[in-house]
Design a protein around this motif. Structure first.
Motif, PDB file in Angstrom:
ATOM      1  N   ARG A  33       0.817  -1.216   0.000  1.00 26.27           N
ATOM      2  CA  ARG A  33       0.000   0.000   0.000  1.00 26.27           C
ATOM      3  C   ARG A  33       0.854   1.272   0.000  1.00 26.27           C
ATOM      4  N   LEU A  34       2.081   1.177   0.484  1.00 23.62           N
ATOM      5  CA  LEU A  34       2.937   2.354   0.561  1.00 23.62           C
ATOM      6  C   LEU A  34       3.515   2.736  -0.792  1.00 23.62           C
ATOM      7  N   ASN A  35       3.636   1.761  -1.689  1.00 22.03           N
ATOM      8  CA  ASN A  35       4.177   2.049  -3.021  1.00 22.03           C
ATOM      9  C   ASN A  35       3.694   0.975  -3.987  1.00 22.03           C
ATOM     10  N   GLU A  36       2.455   1.152  -4.473  1.00 21.89           N
ATOM     11  CA  GLU A  36       1.866   0.131  -5.341  1.00 21.89           C
ATOM     12  C   GLU A  36       2.611   0.003  -6.667  1.00 21.89           C
ATOM     13  N   ALA A  37       3.129   1.109  -7.173  1.00 22.81           N
ATOM     14  CA  ALA A  37       3.850   1.065  -8.441  1.00 22.81           C
ATOM     15  C   ALA A  37       5.087   0.171  -8.326  1.00 22.81           C
ATOM     16  N   LYS A  38       5.761   0.264  -7.185  1.00 21.06           N
ATOM     17  CA  LYS A  38       6.947  -0.561  -6.977  1.00 21.06           C
ATOM     18  C   LYS A  38       6.569  -2.036  -6.861  1.00 21.06           C
ATOM     19  N   THR A  39       5.466  -2.330  -6.174  1.00 21.83           N
ATOM     20  CA  THR A  39       5.005  -3.718  -6.065  1.00 21.83           C
ATOM     21  C   THR A  39       4.619  -4.263  -7.433  1.00 21.83           C
ATOM     22  N   LEU A  40       3.971  -3.441  -8.234  1.00 23.24           N
ATOM     23  CA  LEU A  40       3.593  -3.876  -9.576  1.00 23.24           C
ATOM     24  C   LEU A  40       4.833  -4.173 -10.423  1.00 23.24           C
ATOM     25  N   ARG A  41       5.855  -3.351 -10.313  1.00 23.11           N
ATOM     26  CA  ARG A  41       7.105  -3.621 -11.043  1.00 23.11           C
ATOM     27  C   ARG A  41       7.741  -4.922 -10.581  1.00 23.11           C
ATOM     28  N   PHE A  42       7.664  -5.169  -9.276  1.00 18.81           N
ATOM     29  CA  PHE A  42       8.201  -6.421  -8.727  1.00 18.81           C
ATOM     30  C   PHE A  42       7.499  -7.630  -9.343  1.00 18.81           C
ATOM     31  N   ILE A  43       6.177  -7.564  -9.456  1.00 15.24           N
ATOM     32  CA  ILE A  43       5.398  -8.668 -10.028  1.00 15.24           C
ATOM     33  C   ILE A  43       5.713  -8.836 -11.515  1.00 15.24           C
ATOM     34  N   MET A  44       5.742  -7.723 -12.237  1.00 14.23           N
ATOM     35  CA  MET A  44       5.998  -7.789 -13.681  1.00 14.23           C
ATOM     36  C   MET A  44       7.395  -8.323 -13.959  1.00 14.23           C
ATOM     37  N   ASP A  45       8.373  -7.908 -13.169  1.00 12.83           N
ATOM     38  CA  ASP A  45       9.740  -8.417 -13.351  1.00 12.83           C
ATOM     39  C   ASP A  45       9.817  -9.915 -13.077  1.00 12.83           C
ATOM     40  N   TYR A  46       9.036 -10.356 -12.094  1.00 14.74           N
ATOM     41  CA  TYR A  46       9.032 -11.782 -11.767  1.00 14.74           C
ATOM     42  C   TYR A  46       8.564 -12.609 -12.970  1.00 14.74           C
ATOM     43  N   TYR A  47       7.455 -12.213 -13.584  1.00 11.46           N
ATOM     44  CA  TYR A  47       6.921 -12.994 -14.706  1.00 11.46           C
ATOM     45  C   TYR A  47       7.748 -12.793 -15.983  1.00 11.46           C
ATOM     46  N   LYS A  48       8.410 -11.649 -16.077  1.00  8.51           N
ATOM     47  CA  LYS A  48       9.277 -11.417 -17.227  1.00  8.51           C
ATOM     48  C   LYS A  48      10.416 -12.430 -17.265  1.00  8.51           C
ATOM     49  N   ASN A  49      10.819 -12.882 -16.099  1.00  7.25           N
ATOM     50  CA  ASN A  49      11.935 -13.824 -15.993  1.00  7.25           C
ATOM     51  C   ASN A  49      11.500 -15.288 -16.011  1.00  7.25           C
ATOM     52  N   GLN A  50      10.172 -15.521 -16.162  1.00  2.02           N
ATOM     53  CA  GLN A  50       9.678 -16.893 -16.228  1.00  2.02           C
ATOM     54  C   GLN A  50       9.586 -17.353 -17.680  1.00  2.02           C
ATOM     55  N   LYS A  51       9.778 -18.642 -17.898  1.00  3.36           N
ATOM     56  CA  LYS A  51       9.704 -19.192 -19.248  1.00  3.36           C
ATOM     57  C   LYS A  51       8.241 -19.321 -19.675  1.00  3.36           C
ATOM     58  N   ARG A  52       7.940 -18.794 -20.854  1.00 11.78           N
ATOM     59  CA  ARG A  52       6.574 -18.849 -21.374  1.00 11.78           C
ATOM     60  C   ARG A  52       6.161 -20.286 -21.630  1.00 11.78           C
TER      61      ARG A  52
END
Length: 308
Positions: A33-52
Protein backbone atom coordinates in the motif's frame (compact mmCIF):
# COMPACT_ATOMS: atom_id res chain seq x y z
CA UNK A 1 5.87 15.12 6.54
CA UNK A 2 7.45 14.75 3.08
CA UNK A 3 10.87 14.33 4.65
CA UNK A 4 9.50 11.60 6.95
CA UNK A 5 7.97 9.72 3.99
CA UNK A 6 11.23 9.92 2.08
CA UNK A 7 13.18 8.53 5.03
CA UNK A 8 10.57 5.80 5.53
CA UNK A 9 10.79 4.86 1.86
CA UNK A 10 14.59 4.79 2.00
CA UNK A 11 14.51 2.47 5.01
CA UNK A 12 12.09 0.10 3.26
CA UNK A 13 14.21 0.11 0.10
CA UNK A 14 17.24 -0.82 2.15
CA UNK A 15 15.34 -3.65 3.88
CA UNK A 16 14.09 -5.04 0.55
CA UNK A 17 17.58 -4.93 -1.01
CA UNK A 18 18.92 -7.11 1.76
CA UNK A 19 16.16 -9.70 1.57
CA UNK A 20 16.55 -13.02 -0.22
CA UNK A 21 14.25 -13.58 -3.20
CA UNK A 22 12.07 -16.00 -1.20
CA UNK A 23 11.25 -13.24 1.31
CA UNK A 24 10.54 -10.37 -1.09
CA UNK A 25 6.98 -11.42 -1.82
CA UNK A 26 6.24 -11.37 1.93
CA UNK A 27 7.73 -7.88 2.08
CA UNK A 28 5.41 -6.64 -0.69
CA UNK A 29 2.38 -8.38 0.82
CA UNK A 30 2.95 -6.28 3.94
CA UNK A 31 4.02 -2.93 2.44
CA UNK A 32 2.35 -2.82 -1.01
CA UNK A 33 0.00 0.00 0.00
CA UNK A 34 2.94 2.35 0.56
CA UNK A 35 4.18 2.05 -3.02
CA UNK A 36 1.87 0.13 -5.34
CA UNK A 37 3.85 1.07 -8.44
CA UNK A 38 6.95 -0.56 -6.98
CA UNK A 39 5.01 -3.72 -6.07
CA UNK A 40 3.59 -3.88 -9.58
CA UNK A 41 7.10 -3.62 -11.04
CA UNK A 42 8.20 -6.42 -8.73
CA UNK A 43 5.40 -8.67 -10.03
CA UNK A 44 6.00 -7.79 -13.68
CA UNK A 45 9.74 -8.42 -13.35
CA UNK A 46 9.03 -11.78 -11.77
CA UNK A 47 6.92 -12.99 -14.71
CA UNK A 48 9.28 -11.42 -17.23
CA UNK A 49 11.93 -13.82 -15.99
CA UNK A 50 9.68 -16.89 -16.23
CA UNK A 51 9.70 -19.19 -19.25
CA UNK A 52 6.57 -18.85 -21.37
CA UNK A 53 4.41 -21.98 -21.45
CA UNK A 54 3.66 -23.78 -24.71
CA UNK A 55 -0.08 -24.34 -25.04
CA UNK A 56 -2.70 -25.22 -27.67
CA UNK A 57 -5.41 -22.60 -27.10
CA UNK A 58 -7.93 -24.58 -29.12
CA UNK A 59 -8.06 -26.69 -25.93
CA UNK A 60 -8.54 -23.71 -23.60
CA UNK A 61 -11.40 -24.17 -21.14
CA UNK A 62 -12.74 -22.50 -18.00
CA UNK A 63 -11.88 -24.69 -14.99
CA UNK A 64 -14.43 -25.56 -12.33
CA UNK A 65 -13.85 -23.00 -9.57
CA UNK A 66 -16.44 -24.23 -7.08
CA UNK A 67 -15.07 -24.78 -3.57
CA UNK A 68 -11.60 -23.65 -4.63
CA UNK A 69 -9.35 -20.80 -3.53
CA UNK A 70 -6.40 -19.12 -5.17
CA UNK A 71 -3.13 -20.33 -3.67
CA UNK A 72 -0.75 -18.42 -5.95
CA UNK A 73 0.71 -15.66 -3.77
CA UNK A 74 2.04 -13.60 -6.68
CA UNK A 75 -1.35 -13.54 -8.44
CA UNK A 76 -3.15 -12.76 -5.18
CA UNK A 77 -0.72 -9.88 -4.59
CA UNK A 78 -1.35 -8.57 -8.11
CA UNK A 79 -5.09 -8.33 -7.45
CA UNK A 80 -4.55 -6.50 -4.16
CA UNK A 81 -3.42 -3.47 -6.15
CA UNK A 82 -5.75 -0.68 -7.26
CA UNK A 83 -4.69 -0.10 -10.87
CA UNK A 84 -7.66 -2.22 -11.93
CA UNK A 85 -7.71 -1.57 -15.66
CA UNK A 86 -3.99 -2.22 -16.11
CA UNK A 87 -4.13 -5.28 -13.85
CA UNK A 88 -6.96 -6.79 -15.88
CA UNK A 89 -5.05 -6.32 -19.14
CA UNK A 90 -1.87 -7.68 -17.56
CA UNK A 91 -3.70 -10.70 -16.14
CA UNK A 92 -5.05 -11.51 -19.63
CA UNK A 93 -1.47 -11.34 -20.93
CA UNK A 94 -0.46 -13.72 -18.13
CA UNK A 95 -3.24 -16.11 -19.16
CA UNK A 96 -1.82 -16.04 -22.69
CA UNK A 97 1.77 -16.67 -21.56
CA UNK A 98 1.07 -18.90 -18.55
CA UNK A 99 -2.23 -20.81 -18.99
CA UNK A 100 -1.49 -22.78 -15.81
CA UNK A 101 -2.43 -19.59 -13.91
CA UNK A 102 -6.00 -19.66 -15.26
CA UNK A 103 -7.48 -21.08 -12.07
CA UNK A 104 -5.90 -18.49 -9.74
CA UNK A 105 -6.51 -15.50 -12.03
CA UNK A 106 -10.18 -16.30 -12.62
CA UNK A 107 -10.83 -16.84 -8.92
CA UNK A 108 -9.47 -13.35 -8.24
CA UNK A 109 -11.47 -11.83 -11.11
CA UNK A 110 -14.62 -13.52 -9.86
CA UNK A 111 -14.01 -12.26 -6.34
CA UNK A 112 -13.53 -8.62 -7.39
CA UNK A 113 -15.78 -8.25 -10.43
CA UNK A 114 -18.84 -10.31 -9.52
CA UNK A 115 -21.83 -8.46 -8.14
CA UNK A 116 -22.12 -7.99 -4.40
CA UNK A 117 -24.33 -5.79 -2.25
CA UNK A 118 -21.89 -2.90 -2.61
CA UNK A 119 -22.22 -3.04 -6.40
CA UNK A 120 -25.84 -2.08 -5.94
CA UNK A 121 -25.66 0.38 -3.05
CA UNK A 122 -22.47 2.37 -3.68
CA UNK A 123 -20.49 1.44 -6.78
CA UNK A 124 -23.22 1.60 -9.44
CA UNK A 125 -21.68 -1.47 -11.10
CA UNK A 126 -18.35 0.32 -11.53
CA UNK A 127 -16.24 -2.86 -11.48
CA UNK A 128 -18.48 -4.71 -13.91
CA UNK A 129 -18.35 -1.78 -16.37
CA UNK A 130 -14.57 -1.64 -15.95
CA UNK A 131 -14.30 -5.31 -16.82
CA UNK A 132 -16.33 -4.76 -20.00
CA UNK A 133 -14.20 -1.70 -20.87
CA UNK A 134 -11.12 -3.94 -20.92
CA UNK A 135 -12.80 -6.75 -22.88
CA UNK A 136 -14.18 -4.40 -25.54
CA UNK A 137 -10.95 -2.41 -26.00
CA UNK A 138 -9.22 -4.80 -28.40
CA UNK A 139 -6.57 -2.22 -29.33
CA UNK A 140 -5.01 -2.60 -25.87
CA UNK A 141 -5.13 -6.40 -26.03
CA UNK A 142 -2.97 -6.95 -29.10
CA UNK A 143 -0.59 -9.24 -27.21
CA UNK A 144 -3.43 -11.32 -25.74
CA UNK A 145 -4.75 -14.47 -27.40
CA UNK A 146 -8.32 -13.66 -28.64
CA UNK A 147 -9.56 -17.00 -27.26
CA UNK A 148 -8.55 -15.87 -23.76
CA UNK A 149 -10.64 -12.69 -24.13
CA UNK A 150 -13.60 -14.68 -25.46
CA UNK A 151 -13.47 -17.13 -22.58
CA UNK A 152 -13.15 -14.38 -20.00
CA UNK A 153 -16.46 -13.00 -21.28
CA UNK A 154 -17.98 -16.49 -21.29
CA UNK A 155 -16.84 -16.80 -17.68
CA UNK A 156 -18.15 -13.45 -16.47
CA UNK A 157 -21.55 -13.50 -18.18
CA UNK A 158 -22.33 -16.77 -16.41
CA UNK A 159 -21.74 -14.89 -13.17
CA UNK A 160 -23.39 -11.57 -14.07
CA UNK A 161 -26.64 -12.83 -15.65
CA UNK A 162 -28.44 -13.52 -12.38
CA UNK A 163 -30.99 -11.18 -10.83
CA UNK A 164 -30.93 -12.81 -7.40
CA UNK A 165 -27.64 -12.94 -5.54
CA UNK A 166 -26.01 -14.29 -2.43
CA UNK A 167 -23.11 -12.36 -0.97
CA UNK A 168 -21.04 -13.60 1.96
CA UNK A 169 -18.61 -11.72 4.14
CA UNK A 170 -16.15 -13.09 6.64
CA UNK A 171 -17.00 -11.64 10.04
CA UNK A 172 -15.12 -11.84 13.34
CA UNK A 173 -18.05 -13.59 14.98
CA UNK A 174 -18.67 -17.01 16.47
CA UNK A 175 -20.39 -18.06 13.22
CA UNK A 176 -17.59 -16.72 11.06
CA UNK A 177 -19.58 -15.81 7.92
CA UNK A 178 -22.54 -13.51 7.29
CA UNK A 179 -24.67 -14.33 4.24
CA UNK A 180 -26.67 -11.63 2.46
CA UNK A 181 -29.41 -12.45 -0.05
CA UNK A 182 -30.60 -9.67 -2.34
CA UNK A 183 -32.45 -9.14 -5.61
CA UNK A 184 -31.18 -6.64 -8.15
CA UNK A 185 -33.65 -3.81 -8.62
CA UNK A 186 -34.24 -1.78 -11.75
CA UNK A 187 -31.80 1.12 -12.05
CA UNK A 188 -30.31 2.95 -15.02
CA UNK A 189 -26.85 1.66 -14.06
CA UNK A 190 -28.05 -1.96 -13.92
CA UNK A 191 -29.67 -1.71 -17.34
CA UNK A 192 -26.57 -0.12 -18.87
CA UNK A 193 -24.44 -2.97 -17.56
CA UNK A 194 -26.85 -5.71 -18.71
CA UNK A 195 -27.22 -4.05 -22.12
CA UNK A 196 -23.44 -4.18 -22.65
CA UNK A 197 -23.42 -7.87 -21.76
CA UNK A 198 -26.22 -8.72 -24.19
CA UNK A 199 -24.77 -6.70 -27.07
CA UNK A 200 -21.36 -8.34 -26.68
CA UNK A 201 -22.99 -11.76 -26.34
CA UNK A 202 -24.76 -11.38 -29.67
CA UNK A 203 -21.50 -10.33 -31.36
CA UNK A 204 -20.08 -13.72 -30.36
CA UNK A 205 -22.82 -15.68 -32.15
CA UNK A 206 -20.85 -16.42 -35.35
CA UNK A 207 -17.96 -17.96 -33.38
CA UNK A 208 -19.84 -19.46 -30.42
CA UNK A 209 -23.46 -20.17 -31.49
CA UNK A 210 -24.00 -22.97 -28.97
CA UNK A 211 -22.79 -20.78 -26.10
CA UNK A 212 -25.13 -17.94 -27.15
CA UNK A 213 -28.08 -20.35 -27.39
CA UNK A 214 -27.35 -21.83 -23.96
CA UNK A 215 -26.94 -18.40 -22.37
CA UNK A 216 -30.29 -17.25 -23.75
CA UNK A 217 -31.92 -20.48 -22.56
CA UNK A 218 -30.62 -19.69 -19.06
CA UNK A 219 -31.85 -16.11 -19.43
CA UNK A 220 -35.35 -17.36 -20.29
CA UNK A 221 -35.38 -19.71 -17.27
CA UNK A 222 -34.54 -16.73 -15.03
CA UNK A 223 -37.63 -14.76 -16.10
CA UNK A 224 -40.00 -14.56 -13.16
CA UNK A 225 -42.45 -12.22 -11.49
CA UNK A 226 -41.13 -8.93 -10.06
CA UNK A 227 -38.46 -8.48 -12.74
CA UNK A 228 -40.91 -7.65 -15.53
CA UNK A 229 -39.57 -4.12 -16.02
CA UNK A 230 -36.01 -5.37 -16.56
CA UNK A 231 -37.14 -8.08 -19.01
CA UNK A 232 -39.41 -5.65 -20.86
CA UNK A 233 -36.63 -3.10 -21.38
CA UNK A 234 -34.28 -5.79 -22.70
CA UNK A 235 -36.91 -7.13 -25.12
CA UNK A 236 -35.90 -4.99 -28.16
CA UNK A 237 -32.29 -6.20 -27.93
CA UNK A 238 -33.22 -9.88 -27.67
CA UNK A 239 -36.04 -9.70 -30.21
CA UNK A 240 -33.73 -7.93 -32.67
CA UNK A 241 -31.19 -10.74 -32.32
CA UNK A 242 -33.83 -13.48 -32.66
CA UNK A 243 -35.03 -11.93 -35.91
CA UNK A 244 -31.60 -12.59 -37.49
CA UNK A 245 -31.64 -16.37 -36.90
CA UNK A 246 -32.41 -19.10 -39.43
CA UNK A 247 -35.90 -20.44 -38.70
CA UNK A 248 -35.62 -23.33 -41.11
CA UNK A 249 -33.70 -24.91 -38.19
CA UNK A 250 -35.34 -26.31 -35.08
CA UNK A 251 -33.08 -24.82 -32.37
CA UNK A 252 -33.82 -21.13 -33.16
CA UNK A 253 -37.55 -21.95 -33.32
CA UNK A 254 -37.45 -23.68 -29.96
CA UNK A 255 -35.48 -20.83 -28.35
CA UNK A 256 -37.74 -18.08 -29.69
CA UNK A 257 -40.85 -20.07 -28.79
CA UNK A 258 -39.71 -20.56 -25.18
CA UNK A 259 -38.97 -16.83 -24.92
CA UNK A 260 -42.41 -16.01 -26.37
CA UNK A 261 -44.14 -18.36 -23.88
CA UNK A 262 -42.21 -16.93 -20.90
CA UNK A 263 -43.17 -13.36 -21.84
CA UNK A 264 -46.83 -14.34 -22.15
CA UNK A 265 -46.77 -16.28 -18.87
CA UNK A 266 -45.76 -13.17 -16.92
CA UNK A 267 -47.89 -10.77 -19.01
CA UNK A 268 -44.87 -8.73 -20.11
CA UNK A 269 -45.85 -6.08 -22.65
CA UNK A 270 -43.94 -6.53 -25.90
CA UNK A 271 -43.83 -4.82 -29.27
CA UNK A 272 -43.28 -7.81 -31.53
CA UNK A 273 -45.41 -10.47 -33.21
CA UNK A 274 -42.83 -13.31 -33.39
CA UNK A 275 -44.01 -14.03 -36.93
CA UNK A 276 -40.60 -15.50 -37.75
CA UNK A 277 -41.31 -18.57 -35.56
CA UNK A 278 -42.35 -21.65 -37.52
CA UNK A 279 -45.14 -22.74 -35.16
CA UNK A 280 -45.92 -25.68 -37.44
CA UNK A 281 -42.40 -27.04 -36.91
CA UNK A 282 -42.72 -26.59 -33.14
CA UNK A 283 -46.05 -28.50 -33.14
CA UNK A 284 -44.66 -31.37 -35.24
CA UNK A 285 -41.54 -31.73 -33.09
CA UNK A 286 -43.62 -31.69 -29.90
CA UNK A 287 -45.94 -34.36 -31.29
CA UNK A 288 -42.97 -36.53 -32.27
CA UNK A 289 -41.35 -35.98 -28.85
CA UNK A 290 -44.55 -36.96 -27.04
CA UNK A 291 -44.94 -40.04 -29.22
CA UNK A 292 -41.31 -41.02 -28.57
CA UNK A 293 -41.75 -40.56 -24.82
CA UNK A 294 -44.86 -42.74 -24.85
CA UNK A 295 -43.08 -45.40 -26.91
CA UNK A 296 -40.08 -45.45 -24.56
CA UNK A 297 -42.40 -45.83 -21.54
CA UNK A 298 -44.29 -48.64 -23.31
CA UNK A 299 -41.01 -50.32 -24.29
CA UNK A 300 -39.84 -50.26 -20.66
CA UNK A 301 -43.12 -51.85 -19.57
CA UNK A 302 -42.58 -54.66 -22.09
CA UNK A 303 -39.03 -55.19 -20.89
CA UNK A 304 -39.73 -55.20 -17.16
CA UNK A 305 -43.21 -56.71 -17.26
CA UNK A 306 -43.18 -59.26 -20.10
CA UNK A 307 -46.60 -60.36 -21.34
CA UNK A 308 -46.99 -64.14 -20.99
Amino acid sequence: MVEFKNKYSTILDHIEMNLGDEYKISFHEIFYRLNEAKTLRFIMDYYKNQKREEYDFSEFKIPDLRHHYSTDRMINLLFMLNQHEFILRFSLKLLTDFPSLTHDILINIEDIYSIDRYSVEHEQYHFQHLLMDVIEDKNNLMDVNPIVVDYLFIFIIKNLRFLEWYHHEDKPTSKGVTLFKFTLVYTTELMQMRSRLLKYLFKMYDSYPEFVYNTLKSYIRLIYKNVEKIIQEEFPLIYGFLETLDYTQYVPNKLAFKYFVALKRYSIDIDGDFEFIDFGMIKKINLCSNALDKYEKFDKIKIYNPIC
